[in-house]
Scaffold this active site. Structure first.
Site, PDB file in Angstrom:
ATOM      1  N   ARG A 118       0.811  -1.235   0.000  1.00 17.82           N
ATOM      2  CA  ARG A 118       0.000   0.000   0.000  1.00 17.82           C
ATOM      3  C   ARG A 118       0.842   1.282   0.000  1.00 17.82           C
ATOM      4  NH1 ARG A 118      -3.008  -2.947   3.851  1.00 17.82           N
ATOM      5  NH2 ARG A 118      -4.723  -4.026   2.828  1.00 17.82           N
ATOM      6  N   LYS A 140       1.991  11.428 -10.528  1.00 16.91           N
ATOM      7  CA  LYS A 140       1.104  10.554 -11.313  1.00 16.91           C
ATOM      8  C   LYS A 140       1.898   9.316 -11.706  1.00 16.91           C
ATOM      9  CE  LYS A 140      -2.232  13.592 -13.548  1.00 16.91           C
ATOM     10  NZ  LYS A 140      -2.692  14.124 -14.850  1.00 16.91           N
ATOM     11  N   GLU A 182       6.721  19.067 -24.225  1.00 15.27           N
ATOM     12  CA  GLU A 182       6.099  19.347 -22.920  1.00 15.27           C
ATOM     13  C   GLU A 182       6.510  20.740 -22.411  1.00 15.27           C
ATOM     14  OE1 GLU A 182       3.752  17.430 -21.864  1.00 15.27           O
ATOM     15  OE2 GLU A 182       4.242  15.289 -22.082  1.00 15.27           O
ATOM     16  N   LYS A 224       5.251  23.310 -13.057  1.00 12.78           N
ATOM     17  CA  LYS A 224       4.528  22.093 -12.678  1.00 12.78           C
ATOM     18  C   LYS A 224       4.384  22.011 -11.165  1.00 12.78           C
ATOM     19  CE  LYS A 224       3.552  17.358 -13.524  1.00 12.78           C
ATOM     20  NZ  LYS A 224       3.714  16.162 -14.307  1.00 12.78           N
ATOM     21  N   GLU A 234      -5.848  16.694  -9.481  1.00 10.40           N
ATOM     22  CA  GLU A 234      -6.500  17.109 -10.726  1.00 10.40           C
ATOM     23  C   GLU A 234      -8.007  17.312 -10.578  1.00 10.40           C
ATOM     24  OE1 GLU A 234      -4.653  15.544 -14.310  1.00 10.40           O
ATOM     25  OE2 GLU A 234      -6.617  15.573 -15.262  1.00 10.40           O
ATOM     26  N   ARG A 238      -4.877  21.463 -12.508  1.00  9.81           N
ATOM     27  CA  ARG A 238      -3.891  20.493 -13.019  1.00  9.81           C
ATOM     28  C   ARG A 238      -4.297  19.941 -14.387  1.00  9.81           C
ATOM     29  NH1 ARG A 238      -0.419  15.786  -9.883  1.00  9.81           N
ATOM     30  NH2 ARG A 238       0.717  15.187 -11.762  1.00  9.81           N
ATOM     31  N   ASN A 242      -2.735  18.845 -19.308  1.00 11.22           N
ATOM     32  CA  ASN A 242      -3.063  17.852 -20.338  1.00 11.22           C
ATOM     33  C   ASN A 242      -3.352  18.483 -21.698  1.00 11.22           C
ATOM     34  OD1 ASN A 242      -2.872  15.547 -18.677  1.00 11.22           O
ATOM     35  ND2 ASN A 242      -4.785  16.150 -17.701  1.00 11.22           N
ATOM     36  N   HIS A 245      -3.109  16.375 -24.792  1.00 12.86           N
ATOM     37  CA  HIS A 245      -2.974  14.982 -24.379  1.00 12.86           C
ATOM     38  C   HIS A 245      -4.190  14.131 -24.718  1.00 12.86           C
ATOM     39  CE1 HIS A 245       0.541  16.537 -22.438  1.00 12.86           C
ATOM     40  NE2 HIS A 245       0.844  15.396 -21.857  1.00 12.86           N
ATOM     41  N   HIS A 249      -2.997  11.043 -26.455  1.00 14.09           N
ATOM     42  CA  HIS A 249      -3.163   9.695 -25.895  1.00 14.09           C
ATOM     43  C   HIS A 249      -3.948   8.803 -26.857  1.00 14.09           C
ATOM     44  CE1 HIS A 249      -2.503  10.997 -21.407  1.00 14.09           C
ATOM     45  NE2 HIS A 249      -1.398  10.931 -22.099  1.00 14.09           N
ATOM     46  N   HIS A 262       5.649   9.553 -26.938  1.00 11.08           N
ATOM     47  CA  HIS A 262       4.622  10.312 -26.204  1.00 11.08           C
ATOM     48  C   HIS A 262       4.700  11.811 -26.550  1.00 11.08           C
ATOM     49  CE1 HIS A 262       2.021  11.698 -23.009  1.00 11.08           C
ATOM     50  NE2 HIS A 262       2.993  12.473 -22.574  1.00 11.08           N
TER      51      HIS A 262
HETATM   52  P1  NAD Z   1      10.886   6.772 -22.255  1.00  8.36           P
HETATM   53  O1  NAD Z   1      10.852   6.543 -20.813  1.00  8.36           O
HETATM   54  O2  NAD Z   1      10.412   5.692 -23.157  1.00  8.36           O
HETATM   55  O3  NAD Z   1      12.363   7.185 -22.650  1.00  8.36           O
HETATM   56  C1  NAD Z   1      12.648   7.471 -23.985  1.00  8.36           C
HETATM   57  C2  NAD Z   1      13.801   6.635 -24.535  1.00  8.36           C
HETATM   58  O4  NAD Z   1      15.026   7.193 -24.092  1.00  8.36           O
HETATM   59  C3  NAD Z   1      13.810   5.194 -24.092  1.00  8.36           C
HETATM   60  O5  NAD Z   1      14.254   4.384 -25.143  1.00  8.36           O
HETATM   61  C4  NAD Z   1      14.829   5.212 -22.960  1.00  8.36           C
HETATM   62  O6  NAD Z   1      15.407   3.934 -22.734  1.00  8.36           O
HETATM   63  C5  NAD Z   1      15.838   6.174 -23.496  1.00  8.36           C
HETATM   64  N1  NAD Z   1      16.645   6.867 -22.522  1.00  8.36           N
HETATM   65  C6  NAD Z   1      16.285   7.318 -21.302  1.00  8.36           C
HETATM   66  N2  NAD Z   1      17.250   8.069 -20.780  1.00  8.36           N
HETATM   67  C7  NAD Z   1      18.251   8.065 -21.667  1.00  8.36           C
HETATM   68  C8  NAD Z   1      19.521   8.691 -21.703  1.00  8.36           C
HETATM   69  N3  NAD Z   1      19.931   9.531 -20.744  1.00  8.36           N
HETATM   70  N4  NAD Z   1      20.327   8.472 -22.769  1.00  8.36           N
HETATM   71  C9  NAD Z   1      19.905   7.675 -23.794  1.00  8.36           C
HETATM   72  N5  NAD Z   1      18.692   7.093 -23.835  1.00  8.36           N
HETATM   73  C10 NAD Z   1      17.889   7.302 -22.778  1.00  8.36           C
HETATM   74  O7  NAD Z   1      10.040   8.081 -22.664  1.00  8.36           O
HETATM   75  P2  NAD Z   1       9.875   9.509 -21.990  1.00  8.36           P
HETATM   76  O8  NAD Z   1       9.639  10.432 -23.103  1.00  8.36           O
HETATM   77  O9  NAD Z   1      10.946   9.798 -21.021  1.00  8.36           O
HETATM   78  O10 NAD Z   1       8.528   9.350 -21.144  1.00  8.36           O
HETATM   79  C11 NAD Z   1       7.287   9.097 -21.765  1.00  8.36           C
HETATM   80  C12 NAD Z   1       6.383   8.449 -20.766  1.00  8.36           C
HETATM   81  O11 NAD Z   1       6.152   9.356 -19.686  1.00  8.36           O
HETATM   82  C13 NAD Z   1       5.025   8.107 -21.330  1.00  8.36           C
HETATM   83  O12 NAD Z   1       4.656   6.815 -20.907  1.00  8.36           O
HETATM   84  C14 NAD Z   1       4.113   9.138 -20.719  1.00  8.36           C
HETATM   85  O13 NAD Z   1       2.802   8.680 -20.571  1.00  8.36           O
HETATM   86  C15 NAD Z   1       4.765   9.379 -19.395  1.00  8.36           C
HETATM   87  N6  NAD Z   1       4.448  10.681 -18.791  1.00  8.36           N
HETATM   88  C16 NAD Z   1       4.061  10.684 -17.496  1.00  8.36           C
HETATM   89  C17 NAD Z   1       3.793  11.885 -16.877  1.00  8.36           C
HETATM   90  C18 NAD Z   1       3.441  11.898 -15.414  1.00  8.36           C
HETATM   91  O14 NAD Z   1       3.058  12.949 -14.918  1.00  8.36           O
HETATM   92  N7  NAD Z   1       3.570  10.790 -14.719  1.00  8.36           N
HETATM   93  C19 NAD Z   1       3.901  13.088 -17.582  1.00  8.36           C
HETATM   94  C20 NAD Z   1       4.322  13.035 -18.908  1.00  8.36           C
HETATM   95  C21 NAD Z   1       4.595  11.826 -19.516  1.00  8.36           C
HETATM   96  N1  GLY Z   2       1.371  15.335 -17.239  1.00  7.08           N
HETATM   97  C1  GLY Z   2       0.144  15.741 -16.620  1.00  7.08           C
HETATM   98  C2  GLY Z   2       0.208  15.847 -15.150  1.00  7.08           C
HETATM   99  O1  GLY Z   2       1.179  15.548 -14.511  1.00  7.08           O
HETATM  100  O2  GLY Z   2      -0.761  16.219 -14.564  1.00  7.08           O
END
Ligand code: NAD
Ligand code: GLY
Length: 359
Positions: A118, A140, A182, A224, A234, A238, A242, A245, A249, A262
């Site tokens: 939990r 998130k 972003e 942020k 949210e 917040r 999006n 998005h 999405h 993404h």
């Molecule tokens: P990702 O995590 O897939 O990373 C992108 C690529 O870069 C991958 O192939 C990874 O292995 C590689 N990589 C990472 N660090 C590296 C480095 N320093 N050098 C070389 N390669 C590297 O993608 P992302 O764009 O980081 O994240 C996208 C994800 O984040 C999506 O799933 C999205 O939904 C999520 N997201 C979440 C939030 C949130 O608030 N939680 C907000 C925005 C996006």
């Molecule tokens: N990326 C949207 C949020 O964190 O709320």
């Protein structure tokens, strides 16, 4: 190093931004207080940064789980692998997970930390631009459902974020651009000066200029953190984070989480949101052009191509902002001012999604 705070009462935490942080033993010692530590990373990031982080954490006994790389692995199955490992390691409730990687690793590891017994501690060590400016902050966590992005998840704040800007040196250009999408978002929703700064500095950012990166990461995290501090779950403001998005999405899900990154899907979605805003008589044509020009200069796509309006509309109905009153969208009144509003009529959306039917 610069330090910001996400102010959430007893769940407040620092965001440290700067070069060399993953090897900073003193900082790691302060940030990771648990005895049992699991580093969750992937097969791309591990060879680059795992040993450096482990060396920085030398005072602690750590284990590592190296997952396959890719959005298509942001699933319940991969989540279960993390939980399996925590159980194998007999981790207690006072254990800590460190997420070393991009947003996929952060969301997966964060969801495991939210669920295991939990809720246990987790520390974000984001290594992509997108994760440093967005996903590592705000709590998130989620995995995808085959039909809907981030559909299974929880709010669970990290205890600390360590954004080591040196790690961006190894990021492929396409991933860097995805992170810029972003940052453009923050400018569009609340900060016209940031948007104008991006127009003036986009080439420096693409060239990984240290000063430009530091400014972009810090300003994005400031925005942020301020939004999350007033609306953690949210209920209101917040949702503005999006922008683009709902469209994005849907595109990701239709593409099986393998066609668009993404950030690329968000860029296309941002352009669709801008065009919808213009169609509603809000955003001027000149502002639409400024947005399109900046996204293109960042190396981002602005059109999906080949995705039918009906498929998009169907996928968009699964958006988490849709409620009993129907679909809602974040739209723009002008650059720097966004609103969450009821989506326009289906026919209007269809025209925006498919401006040249049959072409
Ligand atoms: P990702 O995590 O897939 O990373 C992108 C690529 O870069 C991958 O192939 C990874 O292995 C590689 N990589 C990472 N660090 C590296 C480095 N320093 N050098 C070389 N390669 C590297 O993608 P992302 O764009 O980081 O994240 C996208 C994800 O984040 C999506 O799933 C999205 O939904 C999520 N997201 C979440 C939030 C949130 O608030 N939680 C907000 C925005 C996006
Ligand atoms: N990326 C949207 C949020 O964190 O709320």
């Amino acid at each position: 190093m610069e330090t910001l705070e996400v102010s959430l009462g007893e769940r407040s935490y620092p965001i440290h931004i700067g070069p060399g942080l993953i090897a900073d033993s003193a900082l790691l010692e302060r940030s990771v207080t648990a005895e049992q530590v699991l580093i969750v990373t992937n097969e791309t990031v591990a060879p680059l940064y795992l040993a450096r982080l482990e060396a920085g954490l030398k005072a602690r006994r750590t284990s590592a789980l190296v997952l396959p790389d890719g959005e298509q692995y942001k699933t319940l199955e991969t989540f279960a692998r993390i939980v399996d490992r925590l159980i194998e390691l007999r981790f207690h409730r006072d254990a800590c997970i460190i997420a070393l990687g991009g947003g996929v690793i952060g969301d997966l590891a964060g969801f495991a930390a939210a669920s295991y017994q939990r809720g246990i501690d987790f520390v974000q060590v984001p290594t992509t631009l997108l994760a440093q400016v967005d996903s590592s902050v705000g709590g998130k966590t989620a995995v995808n459902h085959p039909h809907a992005k981030n559909m299974i998840g929880a709010f669970h704040q990290p205890v600390s974020v360590l954004a080591d800007t040196d790690t961006l040196a190894t990021l492929p250009g396409r991933e860097l651009a995805a992170g810029i999408a972003e940052i453009v978002k923050y400018g569009l929703i609340v900060d016209p000066e940031l948007f104008a700064w991006l127009e003036d500095n986009i080439e420096r950012l693409i060239a990984l200029d240290a000063g430009a990166l530091a400014h972009a990461v810090r300003r994005s995290c400031e925005i942020k953190a301020a939004i999350v501090a007033v609306d953690e779950r949210e209920q209101g403001k917040r949702a503005l984070l999006n922008l683009g998005h709902t469209f994005g999405h849907a595109l990701e899900a239709i593409g099986g989480y393998g066609s668009w990154l993404h950030g690329e899907a968000v860029a296309i979605g941002t352009m669709l949101a801008a065009n919808t805003s213009h169609r509603q008589g809000w955003l001027s044509a000149a502002d639409c052009r400024r947005i399109e020009t900046l996204l293109r200069r960042a190396g981002l796509p602005v059109k999906a191509g080949g995705v039918g309006a009906d498929d998009m509309l169907e996928a968009m109905t699964l958006d988490k902002k849709a409620g009993r009153h129907g679909l809602r969208l974040v739209l723009l009144r002008r650059i720097g001012e966004a609103v969450l509003t009821a989506a326009p009529e289906r026919e209007v959306l269809r025209e925006v999604l498919d401006p040249e039917p049959g072409a």
